[in-house]
Motif scaffolding. Sequence first.
Motif, PDB file in Angstrom:
ATOM      1  N   PRO B 199       0.802  -1.237   0.000  1.00  0.00           N
ATOM      2  CA  PRO B 199       0.000   0.000   0.000  1.00  0.00           C
ATOM      3  C   PRO B 199       0.828   1.278   0.000  1.00  0.00           C
ATOM      4  N   ARG B 200       1.898   1.292   0.781  1.00  0.00           N
ATOM      5  CA  ARG B 200       2.672   2.540   0.849  1.00  0.00           C
ATOM      6  C   ARG B 200       3.360   2.844  -0.467  1.00  0.00           C
ATOM      7  N   LEU B 201       3.924   1.814  -1.064  1.00  0.00           N
ATOM      8  CA  LEU B 201       4.579   1.984  -2.364  1.00  0.00           C
ATOM      9  C   LEU B 201       3.547   2.392  -3.413  1.00  0.00           C
ATOM     10  N   ASP B 202       2.394   1.716  -3.345  1.00  0.00           N
ATOM     11  CA  ASP B 202       1.309   2.034  -4.280  1.00  0.00           C
ATOM     12  C   ASP B 202       0.944   3.510  -4.213  1.00  0.00           C
ATOM     13  N   SER B 203       0.793   4.027  -2.995  1.00  0.00           N
ATOM     14  CA  SER B 203       0.333   5.411  -2.872  1.00  0.00           C
ATOM     15  C   SER B 203       1.369   6.389  -3.419  1.00  0.00           C
ATOM     16  N   VAL B 204       2.635   6.012  -3.365  1.00  0.00           N
ATOM     17  CA  VAL B 204       3.654   6.880  -3.958  1.00  0.00           C
ATOM     18  C   VAL B 204       3.634   6.747  -5.482  1.00  0.00           C
ATOM     19  N   LEU B 205       3.613   5.496  -5.956  1.00  0.00           N
ATOM     20  CA  LEU B 205       3.667   5.260  -7.407  1.00  0.00           C
ATOM     21  C   LEU B 205       2.438   5.819  -8.123  1.00  0.00           C
ATOM     22  N   GLN B 206       1.321   5.882  -7.412  1.00  0.00           N
ATOM     23  CA  GLN B 206       0.103   6.420  -8.029  1.00  0.00           C
ATOM     24  C   GLN B 206       0.246   7.904  -8.352  1.00  0.00           C
ATOM     25  N   LEU B 207       1.315   8.532  -7.863  1.00  0.00           N
ATOM     26  CA  LEU B 207       1.487   9.967  -8.099  1.00  0.00           C
ATOM     27  C   LEU B 207       2.410  10.273  -9.281  1.00  0.00           C
ATOM     28  N   THR B 208       3.141   9.272  -9.778  1.00  0.00           N
ATOM     29  CA  THR B 208       4.057   9.562 -10.889  1.00  0.00           C
ATOM     30  C   THR B 208       3.245   9.689 -12.186  1.00  0.00           C
ATOM     31  N   PRO B 209       3.809  10.389 -13.175  1.00  0.00           N
ATOM     32  CA  PRO B 209       3.069  10.546 -14.432  1.00  0.00           C
ATOM     33  C   PRO B 209       2.773   9.205 -15.105  1.00  0.00           C
ATOM     34  N   TRP B 210       3.630   8.207 -14.855  1.00  0.00           N
ATOM     35  CA  TRP B 210       3.441   6.921 -15.539  1.00  0.00           C
ATOM     36  C   TRP B 210       2.151   6.230 -15.106  1.00  0.00           C
ATOM     37  N   ALA B 211       1.677   6.557 -13.891  1.00  0.00           N
ATOM     38  CA  ALA B 211       0.422   5.962 -13.425  1.00  0.00           C
ATOM     39  C   ALA B 211      -0.713   6.298 -14.381  1.00  0.00           C
ATOM     40  N   ALA B 212      -0.655   7.516 -14.946  1.00  0.00           N
ATOM     41  CA  ALA B 212      -1.724   7.954 -15.849  1.00  0.00           C
ATOM     42  C   ALA B 212      -1.688   7.213 -17.181  1.00  0.00           C
ATOM     43  N   VAL B 213      -0.563   6.570 -17.470  1.00  0.00           N
ATOM     44  CA  VAL B 213      -0.396   5.950 -18.785  1.00  0.00           C
ATOM     45  C   VAL B 213      -1.054   4.565 -18.845  1.00  0.00           C
ATOM     46  N   ILE B 214      -0.885   3.767 -17.795  1.00  0.00           N
ATOM     47  CA  ILE B 214      -1.379   2.381 -17.826  1.00  0.00           C
ATOM     48  C   ILE B 214      -2.355   2.083 -16.686  1.00  0.00           C
ATOM     49  N   GLN B 215      -1.898   2.278 -15.451  1.00  0.00           N
ATOM     50  CA  GLN B 215      -2.684   1.848 -14.303  1.00  0.00           C
ATOM     51  C   GLN B 215      -4.041   2.549 -14.210  1.00  0.00           C
ATOM     52  N   ILE B 216      -4.031   3.845 -14.360  1.00  0.00           N
ATOM     53  CA  ILE B 216      -5.280   4.601 -14.152  1.00  0.00           C
ATOM     54  C   ILE B 216      -6.328   4.279 -15.221  1.00  0.00           C
ATOM     55  N   PRO B 217      -5.966   4.255 -16.516  1.00  0.00           N
ATOM     56  CA  PRO B 217      -6.992   3.847 -17.490  1.00  0.00           C
ATOM     57  C   PRO B 217      -7.569   2.462 -17.180  1.00  0.00           C
ATOM     58  N   ALA B 218      -6.701   1.516 -16.768  1.00  0.00           N
ATOM     59  CA  ALA B 218      -7.184   0.167 -16.454  1.00  0.00           C
ATOM     60  C   ALA B 218      -8.125   0.192 -15.252  1.00  0.00           C
ATOM     61  N   SER B 219      -7.735   0.928 -14.214  1.00  0.00           N
ATOM     62  CA  SER B 219      -8.591   1.008 -13.028  1.00  0.00           C
ATOM     63  C   SER B 219      -9.936   1.645 -13.346  1.00  0.00           C
ATOM     64  N   VAL B 220      -9.917   2.632 -14.245  1.00  0.00           N
ATOM     65  CA  VAL B 220     -11.178   3.274 -14.635  1.00  0.00           C
ATOM     66  C   VAL B 220     -12.059   2.269 -15.378  1.00  0.00           C
ATOM     67  N   LEU B 221     -11.433   1.471 -16.223  1.00  0.00           N
ATOM     68  CA  LEU B 221     -12.208   0.469 -16.962  1.00  0.00           C
ATOM     69  C   LEU B 221     -12.839  -0.550 -16.006  1.00  0.00           C
ATOM     70  N   PHE B 222     -12.083  -0.936 -14.990  1.00  0.00           N
ATOM     71  CA  PHE B 222     -12.590  -1.917 -14.030  1.00  0.00           C
ATOM     72  C   PHE B 222     -13.528  -1.284 -13.005  1.00  0.00           C
ATOM     73  N   GLY B 223     -13.584   0.032 -12.992  1.00  0.00           N
ATOM     74  CA  GLY B 223     -14.449   0.706 -12.020  1.00  0.00           C
ATOM     75  C   GLY B 223     -13.885   0.706 -10.616  1.00  0.00           C
ATOM     76  N   THR B 224     -12.558   0.552 -10.483  1.00  0.00           N
ATOM     77  CA  THR B 224     -11.970   0.516  -9.148  1.00  0.00           C
ATOM     78  C   THR B 224     -11.097   1.734  -8.870  1.00  0.00           C
ATOM     79  N   GLN B 225     -11.097   2.713  -9.768  1.00  0.00           N
ATOM     80  CA  GLN B 225     -10.255   3.894  -9.563  1.00  0.00           C
ATOM     81  C   GLN B 225     -10.805   4.733  -8.419  1.00  0.00           C
ATOM     82  N   SER B 226     -10.001   4.958  -7.402  1.00  0.00           N
ATOM     83  CA  SER B 226     -10.490   5.799  -6.317  1.00  0.00           C
ATOM     84  C   SER B 226     -10.539   7.243  -6.809  1.00  0.00           C
TER      85      SER B 226
END
Lengths: 276, 263
Positions: B199-226
């Motif tokens: 969780p701690r690493l996740d919360s840091v990595l979620q702030l880098t620009p790369w999160a917007a490239v892969i993780q965030i679109p996927a989370s939005v598709l799955f409906g789990t994006q906070s």
Amino acid sequence: MTALPSQPLPDRAEPPTNPPTDPVILAEGLTKVFSSRARAGRLRRERVDFTAVDAIDLRVAPGELVGYIGPNGAGKSTTIKMLTGILTPSSGTLRVAGYDPQRDRVKLARRIGVVFGQRTTLWWDLPLRDSFTLLQRLYRIPPARFAENLAFYTEALDLGPFLDRPVRQLSLGQRMRGDITAALLHDPAVVYLDEPTIGLDVVSKHAVREFLRDLNLRTGTTILLTTHDVDDIERLCSRVVAIDHGRVTYDGSLEALRAERDLETVVRELYSRQGV
Amino acid sequence: MRVYLTAARLSLRRHLAYRSSAAAGVATNTVFGFIRTFVLLALWRQKTVINGWDAADACTYSFLTQALIAPMGVFMTGTELGPRIRTGDVAVDLYRPVDFQSWWLALDAGRAVGSGMLRSLPPVLVGALFFPMALPLSPLRWAAFLLCCLVGYLVSFSLRYLISLVAFWTMDERGMAAITFAVGFFCSGMILPLTAMPPRLDSVLQLTPWAAVIQIPASVLFGTQSGGLAYALAFGLAWALLLLGAGRLLTGAARRKVVVQGG
């Protein structure tokens, strides 16, 4: 290819009757210094300055066809890069077609055409025709004018057989004809030709020269030509500017340059002269 | 504006012409999809649900992100600008009467659309034949996903453009690209979904620009994006604007002090 009678060109450097016109290219004290860091000991690095262009003065009147010559590394390409606005001069003033090339780069770009003999300005993977379409948009050439120009150059430079072939498949001569067309489609006031005949065979060289001379006479386009080919200078240029070690070593008419001896000897002498 | 549309269209057409290259890319992306899926399944065997995702979500994520590699430029290999700086051909681009950054965005966008058309569907289809998949059916969800991909693409482009510009100073962008490849691959969630990280690493990595490239679109598709779609878009756009602005400043600096290589 429309061949023209091979009569000597009128000397456009000093038009005897015409009133003096504003120069289309005006450089005063144009200088470019490149800095690099060279190793000067185990850890220390020293700044080394190299003056590629050293206080050049140049005035080119509209409609002139000027040969800009000099040995490799003399500063020819550096000058042309400054004239196009790609490189920022270290000092001196520069105006081309009424613009400051650095400040008004985009406006100037619409008024000039460039052929870099050693690189292509065309898009390697696109058919030649598509490169031209992209240029039409780049330079906002009105459709009617574009169609007219393209038809003219297709005829004059015999582009028809390879207009739909990707540029990477073209021979050097074909590519060069494509590049020359690309530099002219937007009716530029000034054209820089940086070794446009490099690597071409005798027939292609002849064709390119005839075309350039015709262009200069027909449209009054100002042409600045760099070349190492003595024939290019002899057949095309009314005026020659020679530089070496970044300095102008000769600026005058072709006739005066070869008044005493043949051009090749004179050029060889200009090239081997030690820098001041 | 028209010049950029024409540039993008011609770039798209050019990339659509490279069929065999695309086929090879599809094969590689699909094979690595299998490898990544097996790794993720091994993890999900330890725990059936991680951060709201079950094993089917993990399989879907694996193949979906494989599909995004090419269009999103996840490998951070720069743009086609880098090689042109290296060879000095950039001289030709520099004197054109266009905005330099927009010009490269147009060309790269054409490439991205072409890659998406040729390379994105097959890995997901093949993956669906062998693994359980949990793709949503709601068209709204897909629209939101595509919107996030668009923003993520802008972030990716602006990063890769910056990497390419480095070549103006270092003469070669490949060293920089090797570093950003490693960093970007990890930070975008290609090695492990960011949501499956501690969780701690996740919360840091979620702030880098790369999160917007892969993780965030996927989370939005799955409906789990906070924070939902609004947060995803705001986050991505903020990074895109920041990085595009940085690219603009660096372009200006490069113009002032460039040494165009070669005669």
